[in-house]
Design an enzyme around this catalytic site. Structure first.
Site, mmCIF file in Angstrom:
data_model
loop_
_atom_site.group_PDB
_atom_site.id
_atom_site.type_symbol
_atom_site.label_atom_id
_atom_site.label_comp_id
_atom_site.label_asym_id
_atom_site.label_seq_id
_atom_site.Cartn_x
_atom_site.Cartn_y
_atom_site.Cartn_z
ATOM 1 N N GLN A 1 -1.047 -8.235 -16.369
ATOM 2 C CA GLN A 1 -0.797 -9.641 -16.026
ATOM 3 C C GLN A 1 0.093 -10.330 -17.067
ATOM 4 O O GLN A 1 0.922 -11.169 -16.714
ATOM 5 C CB GLN A 1 -2.109 -10.391 -15.835
ATOM 6 C CG GLN A 1 -2.914 -9.870 -14.653
ATOM 7 C CD GLN A 1 -2.086 -9.827 -13.375
ATOM 8 O OE1 GLN A 1 -1.782 -10.846 -12.769
ATOM 9 N NE2 GLN A 1 -1.678 -8.637 -12.955
ATOM 10 N N HIS B 1 -3.557 -13.695 2.413
ATOM 11 C CA HIS B 1 -2.317 -13.811 1.619
ATOM 12 C C HIS B 1 -1.234 -14.507 2.447
ATOM 13 O O HIS B 1 -0.536 -15.393 1.950
ATOM 14 C CB HIS B 1 -1.854 -12.418 1.169
ATOM 15 C CG HIS B 1 -0.451 -12.383 0.641
ATOM 16 N ND1 HIS B 1 -0.050 -13.064 -0.502
ATOM 17 C CD2 HIS B 1 0.675 -11.774 1.122
ATOM 18 C CE1 HIS B 1 1.246 -12.857 -0.703
ATOM 19 N NE2 HIS B 1 1.711 -12.093 0.267
ATOM 20 N N HIS C 1 5.811 -12.689 7.050
ATOM 21 C CA HIS C 1 6.545 -11.952 6.009
ATOM 22 C C HIS C 1 5.907 -10.636 5.557
ATOM 23 O O HIS C 1 6.598 -9.780 5.010
ATOM 24 C CB HIS C 1 6.808 -12.849 4.790
ATOM 25 C CG HIS C 1 5.695 -12.823 3.803
ATOM 26 N ND1 HIS C 1 4.545 -13.542 3.969
ATOM 27 C CD2 HIS C 1 5.543 -12.136 2.638
ATOM 28 C CE1 HIS C 1 3.732 -13.306 2.953
ATOM 29 N NE2 HIS C 1 4.313 -12.457 2.131
ATOM 30 N N ASP C 2 4.602 -10.436 5.786
ATOM 31 C CA ASP C 2 3.953 -9.170 5.384
ATOM 32 C C ASP C 2 3.185 -8.539 6.546
ATOM 33 O O ASP C 2 2.319 -7.681 6.305
ATOM 34 C CB ASP C 2 2.969 -9.418 4.223
ATOM 35 C CG ASP C 2 3.632 -9.319 2.851
ATOM 36 O OD1 ASP C 2 4.659 -8.620 2.733
ATOM 37 O OD2 ASP C 2 3.129 -9.949 1.898
ATOM 38 N N ASP D 1 5.563 -16.569 -2.343
ATOM 39 C CA ASP D 1 5.015 -15.224 -2.145
ATOM 40 C C ASP D 1 4.367 -14.681 -3.427
ATOM 41 O O ASP D 1 3.420 -13.906 -3.374
ATOM 42 C CB ASP D 1 6.151 -14.307 -1.668
ATOM 43 C CG ASP D 1 5.663 -12.986 -1.129
ATOM 44 O OD1 ASP D 1 4.473 -12.886 -0.778
ATOM 45 O OD2 ASP D 1 6.483 -12.047 -1.044
ATOM 46 N N HIS E 1 -2.736 -7.598 0.736
ATOM 47 C CA HIS E 1 -1.749 -7.895 1.786
ATOM 48 C C HIS E 1 -2.429 -8.035 3.149
ATOM 49 O O HIS E 1 -2.313 -7.162 4.025
ATOM 50 C CB HIS E 1 -0.669 -6.812 1.843
ATOM 51 C CG HIS E 1 0.291 -6.890 0.703
ATOM 52 N ND1 HIS E 1 0.248 -6.052 -0.386
ATOM 53 C CD2 HIS E 1 1.319 -7.743 0.464
ATOM 54 C CE1 HIS E 1 1.210 -6.365 -1.239
ATOM 55 N NE2 HIS E 1 1.872 -7.393 -0.756
ATOM 56 N N ASN E 2 -3.110 -9.139 3.325
ATOM 57 C CA ASN E 2 -3.817 -9.392 4.586
ATOM 58 C C ASN E 2 -3.527 -10.821 5.053
ATOM 59 O O ASN E 2 -2.654 -11.503 4.480
ATOM 60 C CB ASN E 2 -5.318 -9.155 4.386
ATOM 61 C CG ASN E 2 -5.845 -9.950 3.201
ATOM 62 O OD1 ASN E 2 -5.406 -11.079 2.976
ATOM 63 N ND2 ASN E 2 -6.749 -9.379 2.424
ATOM 64 N N GLU E 3 -4.257 -11.282 6.057
ATOM 65 C CA GLU E 3 -3.972 -12.591 6.660
ATOM 66 C C GLU E 3 -4.256 -13.755 5.696
ATOM 67 O O GLU E 3 -3.686 -14.836 5.841
ATOM 68 C CB GLU E 3 -4.746 -12.762 7.982
ATOM 69 C CG GLU E 3 -6.258 -12.717 7.886
ATOM 70 C CD GLU E 3 -6.834 -11.307 7.817
ATOM 71 O OE1 GLU E 3 -6.067 -10.330 7.662
ATOM 72 O OE2 GLU E 3 -8.070 -11.181 7.895
HETATM 73 P P1 AMP Z 1 4.777 -9.162 -1.283
HETATM 74 O O1 AMP Z 1 4.463 -7.692 -1.238
HETATM 75 O O2 AMP Z 1 5.751 -9.615 -0.257
HETATM 76 O O3 AMP Z 1 3.541 -9.997 -1.262
HETATM 77 O O4 AMP Z 1 5.550 -9.384 -2.681
HETATM 78 C C1 AMP Z 1 4.897 -9.693 -3.837
HETATM 79 C C2 AMP Z 1 4.707 -8.493 -4.749
HETATM 80 O O5 AMP Z 1 4.547 -8.993 -6.075
HETATM 81 C C3 AMP Z 1 3.438 -7.677 -4.487
HETATM 82 O O6 AMP Z 1 3.623 -6.645 -3.579
HETATM 83 C C4 AMP Z 1 3.121 -7.121 -5.853
HETATM 84 O O7 AMP Z 1 3.828 -5.934 -6.073
HETATM 85 C C5 AMP Z 1 3.669 -8.170 -6.802
HETATM 86 N N1 AMP Z 1 2.578 -8.983 -7.366
HETATM 87 C C6 AMP Z 1 2.051 -10.118 -6.846
HETATM 88 N N2 AMP Z 1 1.079 -10.602 -7.649
HETATM 89 C C7 AMP Z 1 0.985 -9.751 -8.686
HETATM 90 C C8 AMP Z 1 0.176 -9.714 -9.862
HETATM 91 N N3 AMP Z 1 -0.737 -10.650 -10.110
HETATM 92 N N4 AMP Z 1 0.370 -8.683 -10.720
HETATM 93 C C9 AMP Z 1 1.307 -7.737 -10.500
HETATM 94 N N5 AMP Z 1 2.102 -7.724 -9.417
HETATM 95 C C10 AMP Z 1 1.952 -8.712 -8.519
HETATM 96 ZN ZN ZN Z 2 3.645 -11.321 0.452
#
Ligand code: AMP
Ligand code: ZN
Length: 426
Positions: A374, A174, A210-211, A323, A170-172
């Protein structure tokens, strides 16, 4: 809509307001949900007289572009951020991050939200003799939104800085990826969404912020650890509330000159703010299954894209899909995203262990199998959700859904490698 008799007779178009009428307006606004916001005559004249965007006549080149190490890198970045390349589904945001000295969100935000002025400025800086008219883009700068390009870049720079860059996921990078992926999905949908300028701008702005300030641990962690954020936001969409609150605190800070909405009237600002708040709150993963089912319901309605409310639901859904697009991207991008998100999960798991909290799913580095996690995520979350999106955007069905299926295959095969003794039926 039902209005009490006295209020129903009140004319919203009356030019002069008595004290009594003003109090009626107050009632309409506070309890009737009716927007009776009025600009002063002078601000209306100001808005009419101001040149669109403030910088439309000149060329505004991002200083960070000018400062890139060599002409060869400038040319490479300019090509990556051209209107054509910017909408590619295999866009490599990691490469962009490297080329731009760690400024992926600033550059992607400038390229997307500042288009076509940004592409024009880059081409000129690379020695091309071109006209602004020959470039495609959203052109929020010269539109009714009159977004000031210079302020937009300052805002993007501050928001990028406020992402926590040491977070593995969760950085720039992303955030930049979500803006670019959203842009790619919007472009795949073409004109079919019938979305207005204000709607497209709002959803892209929501992607940018958004994050922001994500601490690298989940909502469940905040609630279990009773962090300050959990206490402020009452355990309810804790992080999403923080992100969007921060975005507007920065934008409306009277000591900083970061208000990108400064040239439009209050009612439009309120509309954009409301949309951005809703869209960011909508990225809360705990709403995912409800969101998918609500969108399926929306799609049953005739002309669901002509109705402003359902169209906004669709745009928020597209942002949510952007996202979580990591597993819908071609390899090696999908693998890089998995590694990053798992690294972050494991850091959270270590913290949970230290604090004596329950270890969240997929966060225990000693027991979590990457491939297994996954397979579950792609099979039950990503694939069904992208199938629904494919029903809205045909290009997603043709171009993206097969990548998701291929990634699922990949993780199923990886599981055989990671744990050959296990039953291979996924
Ligand atoms: P956000 O936190 O707004 O980026 O929402 C996306 C969420 O989806 C992340 O916080 C993770 O919990 C979940 N997520 C995204 N990619 C994956 C992945 N490859 N495997 C499991 N969870 C994921
Ligand atoms: Zn996000």
């Amino acid at each position: 809509m039902h209005l009490p008799g006295g209020l129903a007779r009140f004319s919203l178009t009356t030019a002069r307001f008595s004290v009594k009428k003003q109090s009626n307006m107050f009632l309409l606004q506070e309890y009737g949900g009716i927007d009776v916001t009025r600009r002063s005559v002078s601000s209306e004249i100001e808005a009419m007289e101001e040149p669109a965007g403030g910088s439309s006549s000149g060329v505004y080149l991002l200083p960070e572009f000018e400062a890139l190490a060599s002409q060869a890198i400038k040319t490479q970045v300019s090509k990556m951020l051209s209107w054509h390349a910017l909408k590619r589904w295999d866009f490599n945001v990691f490469d962009l991050c490297h080329l731009t000295d760690g400024n992926p969100l600033l550059f992607v935000g400038w390229a997307v939200l500042g288009s076509p002025h940004s592409q024009y400025a880059m081409a000129r800086a690379c020695g091309e003799d071109v006209d602004l008219d020959s470039f495609e883009g959203y052109n929020f700068i010269d539109s009714d939104l009159k977004i000031p390009l210079h302020t937009l870049c300052d805002y993007l720079r501050v928001i990028q800085e406020d992402y926590i860059s040491v977070n593995p996921y969760h950085n720039e990078t992303h955030a930049a990826d979500v803006v670019q992926s959203l842009h790619a999905l919007l472009q795949m949908s073409g004109e079919e969404l019938h979305a207005s300028n204000l709607e497209i701008f709002s959803i892209l702005l929501a992607a940018v912020v958004h994050d922001v300030q994500h601490p690298g641990s989940s909502n469940a962690f905040q609630a279990n650890a009773r962090t300050d954020l959990a206490l402020i936001y009452n355990d309810s969409s804790i992080l999403e509330n923080k992100h969007v609150s921060h975005a507007f605190v920065k934008m409306f800070d009277s000591k900083a000159d970061l208000n990108i909405l400064c040239k439009i009237d209050r009612s439009k600002v309120a509309k954009i703010r409301n949309k951005v708040i809703n869209a960011v709150l909508h990225t809360d993963m705990s709403l995912h299954f409800k969101t998918v089912s609500d969108i399926k319901g929306d799609m049953m309605k005739d002309d669901y894209l002509s109705d402003e409310e359902t169209r906004w639901d669709v745009l928020m859904y597209i942002l949510h899909m952007a996202d979580i697009s990591g597993q819908a991207k071609p390899r090696p991008l999908s693998i890089l995203w998995t590694d990053r998100v798992m690294d972050e999960f494991f850091v959270q798991g270590d913290q949970e262990e230290r604090l004596g909290l329950p270890i969240s799913p997929n966060c225990n580095r000693h027991t979590t199998l990457k491939a297994d996690s996954q397979i579950g995520f792609v099979k039950f979350v990503i694939l069904p959700a992208y199938e629904v999106l494919g029903g809205i955007i045909p290009q997603v069905k043709e171009r993206v859904a097969p990548i998701v299926e291929d990634n699922l295959e990949y993780w199923i095969n990886q599981r055989k490698v990671e744990s050959p003794d296990m039953d291979s039926t996924a």
